[in-house]
Design a protein around this motif. Structure first.
Motif, PDB file in Angstrom:
ATOM      1  N   ARG A  10     -11.137   6.987 -34.274  1.00 22.88           N
ATOM      2  CA  ARG A  10     -12.556   6.629 -33.907  1.00 22.88           C
ATOM      3  C   ARG A  10     -12.846   5.407 -35.305  1.00 22.88           C
ATOM      4  N   SER A  11     -13.145   4.318 -34.636  1.00 20.05           N
ATOM      5  CA  SER A  11     -13.546   3.463 -35.999  1.00 20.05           C
ATOM      6  C   SER A  11     -14.689   3.757 -36.787  1.00 20.05           C
ATOM      7  N   ARG A  12     -14.852   3.473 -37.787  1.00 18.56           N
ATOM      8  CA  ARG A  12     -15.737   3.749 -38.688  1.00 18.56           C
ATOM      9  C   ARG A  12     -16.743   2.840 -38.808  1.00 18.56           C
ATOM     10  N   VAL A  13     -16.479   1.597 -38.188  1.00 11.95           N
ATOM     11  CA  VAL A  13     -17.504   0.333 -37.999  1.00 11.95           C
ATOM     12  C   VAL A  13     -18.149   0.563 -36.724  1.00 11.95           C
ATOM     13  N   THR A  14     -19.518   0.508 -37.109  1.00 11.00           N
ATOM     14  CA  THR A  14     -20.490   0.535 -35.776  1.00 11.00           C
ATOM     15  C   THR A  14     -20.792  -0.600 -35.145  1.00 11.00           C
ATOM     16  N   GLU A  15     -21.348  -0.753 -34.148  1.00 15.24           N
ATOM     17  CA  GLU A  15     -21.786  -2.070 -33.562  1.00 15.24           C
ATOM     18  C   GLU A  15     -22.583  -2.725 -34.509  1.00 15.24           C
ATOM     19  N   GLN A  16     -23.613  -2.118 -35.090  1.00  6.56           N
ATOM     20  CA  GLN A  16     -24.713  -2.663 -35.923  1.00  6.56           C
ATOM     21  C   GLN A  16     -23.783  -3.299 -37.026  1.00  6.56           C
ATOM     22  N   ASP A  17     -22.728  -2.546 -37.703  1.00  7.20           N
ATOM     23  CA  ASP A  17     -22.200  -3.237 -38.755  1.00  7.20           C
ATOM     24  C   ASP A  17     -21.420  -4.336 -38.386  1.00  7.20           C
ATOM     25  N   ARG A  18     -20.815  -4.524 -37.274  1.00  5.29           N
ATOM     26  CA  ARG A  18     -20.162  -5.439 -36.621  1.00  5.29           C
ATOM     27  C   ARG A  18     -21.051  -6.917 -36.704  1.00  5.29           C
ATOM     28  N   ALA A  19     -22.204  -6.489 -36.318  1.00  2.00           N
ATOM     29  CA  ALA A  19     -23.301  -7.503 -36.045  1.00  2.00           C
ATOM     30  C   ALA A  19     -23.518  -8.123 -37.455  1.00  2.00           C
ATOM     31  N   VAL A  20     -23.781  -7.511 -38.448  1.00  2.00           N
ATOM     32  CA  VAL A  20     -23.956  -7.849 -39.571  1.00  2.00           C
ATOM     33  C   VAL A  20     -22.758  -8.545 -40.292  1.00  2.00           C
ATOM     34  N   LEU A  21     -21.664  -8.056 -39.870  1.00  2.00           N
ATOM     35  CA  LEU A  21     -20.504  -8.767 -40.788  1.00  2.00           C
ATOM     36  C   LEU A  21     -20.265 -10.051 -40.077  1.00  2.00           C
ATOM     37  N   GLN A  22     -20.286 -10.210 -38.573  1.00  2.00           N
ATOM     38  CA  GLN A  22     -20.291 -11.473 -37.858  1.00  2.00           C
ATOM     39  C   GLN A  22     -21.118 -12.408 -38.364  1.00  2.00           C
ATOM     40  N   GLN A  23     -22.358 -11.963 -38.570  1.00  2.00           N
ATOM     41  CA  GLN A  23     -23.425 -13.066 -39.297  1.00  2.00           C
ATOM     42  C   GLN A  23     -23.180 -13.440 -40.641  1.00  2.00           C
ATOM     43  N   ARG A  24     -22.630 -12.680 -41.273  1.00  2.00           N
ATOM     44  CA  ARG A  24     -22.194 -12.939 -42.684  1.00  2.00           C
ATOM     45  C   ARG A  24     -21.057 -13.914 -42.738  1.00  2.00           C
ATOM     46  N   ASP A  25     -20.007 -13.682 -41.581  1.00  2.00           N
ATOM     47  CA  ASP A  25     -19.029 -14.543 -41.782  1.00  2.00           C
ATOM     48  C   ASP A  25     -19.351 -15.964 -41.356  1.00  2.00           C
ATOM     49  N   LYS A  26     -20.222 -15.872 -40.316  1.00  2.00           N
ATOM     50  CA  LYS A  26     -20.929 -17.395 -39.929  1.00  2.00           C
ATOM     51  C   LYS A  26     -21.534 -17.963 -40.972  1.00  2.00           C
ATOM     52  N   ILE A  78     -26.493 -14.692 -47.575  1.00  2.00           N
ATOM     53  CA  ILE A  78     -25.602 -13.783 -47.464  1.00  2.00           C
ATOM     54  C   ILE A  78     -25.921 -12.595 -48.506  1.00  2.00           C
ATOM     55  N   SER A  79     -26.415 -12.876 -49.533  1.00  2.00           N
ATOM     56  CA  SER A  79     -26.813 -11.769 -50.420  1.00  2.00           C
ATOM     57  C   SER A  79     -27.702 -10.899 -49.776  1.00  2.00           C
ATOM     58  N   ASN A  80     -28.769 -11.396 -49.035  1.00  2.00           N
ATOM     59  CA  ASN A  80     -29.645 -10.453 -48.353  1.00  2.00           C
ATOM     60  C   ASN A  80     -28.807  -9.568 -47.305  1.00  2.00           C
ATOM     61  N   LEU A  81     -27.951 -10.260 -46.634  1.00  2.00           N
ATOM     62  CA  LEU A  81     -27.303  -9.452 -45.583  1.00  2.00           C
ATOM     63  C   LEU A  81     -26.191  -8.361 -46.100  1.00  2.00           C
ATOM     64  N   GLU A  82     -25.626  -8.653 -47.451  1.00  2.00           N
ATOM     65  CA  GLU A  82     -24.835  -7.549 -48.025  1.00  2.00           C
ATOM     66  C   GLU A  82     -25.854  -6.651 -48.628  1.00  2.00           C
ATOM     67  N   ARG A  83     -26.924  -6.745 -49.280  1.00  2.00           N
ATOM     68  CA  ARG A  83     -27.952  -5.730 -49.399  1.00  2.00           C
ATOM     69  C   ARG A  83     -28.448  -4.932 -48.172  1.00  2.00           C
ATOM     70  N   MET A  84     -28.514  -5.568 -47.356  1.00  2.00           N
ATOM     71  CA  MET A  84     -29.084  -4.886 -45.984  1.00  2.00           C
ATOM     72  C   MET A  84     -27.833  -3.744 -45.490  1.00  2.00           C
ATOM     73  N   VAL A  85     -26.488  -4.308 -45.635  1.00  2.00           N
ATOM     74  CA  VAL A  85     -25.498  -3.372 -45.232  1.00  2.00           C
ATOM     75  C   VAL A  85     -25.569  -2.296 -46.102  1.00  2.00           C
ATOM     76  N   GLN A  86     -25.833  -2.502 -47.607  1.00  2.00           N
ATOM     77  CA  GLN A  86     -25.611  -1.543 -48.429  1.00  2.00           C
ATOM     78  C   GLN A  86     -26.913  -0.533 -48.009  1.00  2.00           C
ATOM     79  N   ASP A  87     -28.104  -0.894 -47.556  1.00  2.00           N
ATOM     80  CA  ASP A  87     -28.898  -0.228 -47.554  1.00  2.00           C
ATOM     81  C   ASP A  87     -29.093   0.773 -46.394  1.00  2.00           C
ATOM     82  N   ILE A  88     -28.251   0.014 -45.292  1.00  2.00           N
ATOM     83  CA  ILE A  88     -27.956   0.845 -44.117  1.00  2.00           C
ATOM     84  C   ILE A  88     -27.129   2.016 -44.536  1.00  2.00           C
ATOM     85  N   GLU A  89     -26.070   1.646 -45.079  1.00  2.00           N
ATOM     86  CA  GLU A  89     -24.926   2.834 -45.574  1.00  2.00           C
ATOM     87  C   GLU A  89     -25.650   3.878 -46.228  1.00  2.00           C
TER      88      GLU A  89
END
Length: 197
Positions: A10-26, A78-89
């Motif tokens: 089982r992957s520890r990366v959720t669909e939500q994480d993937r979406a945020v990470l893709q947005q960050r990469d873009k 990008i900073s806001n996205l990373e902060r959001m990922v941390q808040d979600i975690e």
């Protein structure tokens, strides 16, 4: 070949994480393109100034300044996205803690239903009664022995202790330092043969 033991990993990366990470990469790719474009425009502005086209160079520098502002906005996003990922975690961790507390409370409630305060008090009372009964037995046994019995017990204890401490006698003669070697049989005189009469 698949998984070794047939169990899906089982992957520890959720669909939500993937979406945020893709947005960050873009956003990072966009940031990289802007940075490369800024370098080209700076070089082009220098060339225009050398060629004497000051107004075109000025227009190009204005465009460059606007792109720098876009670059800053991108960095903030990008900073806001990373902060959001941390808040979600962190929120997910909090949810697991709350779920654990909920399960723990349910277990405690079940245990309390099985064992009431009255039951615990009854068990403690029975234990105290048993301890008191044993203490009374000990007192009776201790009180029934006379002073002569106590002396006999001590004498028997000393005898047993002495038996355990008896050691073999040590020889009084000093031991030789080196054991003499036995000489071989070849130098021994031969017995004489008895003549037949």
């Amino acid at each position: 070949m698949g998984n070794l033991f047939g169990r899906k990993r089982r992957s520890r990366v959720t669909e939500q994480d993937r979406a945020v990470l893709q947005q960050r990469d873009k956003l990072r790719q966009y940031q990289k393109r802007l940075s490369l474009g800024l370098e080209r425009e700076r070089a082009l502005a220098r060339q225009l100034l050398k060629d004497g086209k000051k107004e075109k160079a000025m227009l190009l520098l204005k465009k460059k300044r606007y792109q720098e502002q876009l670059l800053d906005k991108t960095e903030n996003q990008i900073s806001n996205l990373e902060r959001m990922v941390q808040d979600i975690e962190f929120t997910q961790i909090e949810m697991k803690v709350i779920e654990g507390l909920k399960i723990g409370n349910e277990c405690l409630n079940k245990m309390h239903q099985v064992m009431s305060i009255e039951e615990v008090e009854r068990i403690i009372g029975e234990t105290q009664d048993a301890v008191e009964y044993q203490r009374q037995i000990d007192e009776l046994l201790a009180g029934s022995l006379t002073e002569e019995d106590e002396d006999a017990i001590l004498e028997e204890l000393n005898t047993i202790t002495q038996e355990q401490l008896e050691l073999p006698e040590v020889p009084l003669e000093p031991l030789p330092e080196k054991i003499p070697e036995v000489s071989p049989v070849k130098n021994r005189p031969k017995p004489e043969l008895v003549a037949a009469s």
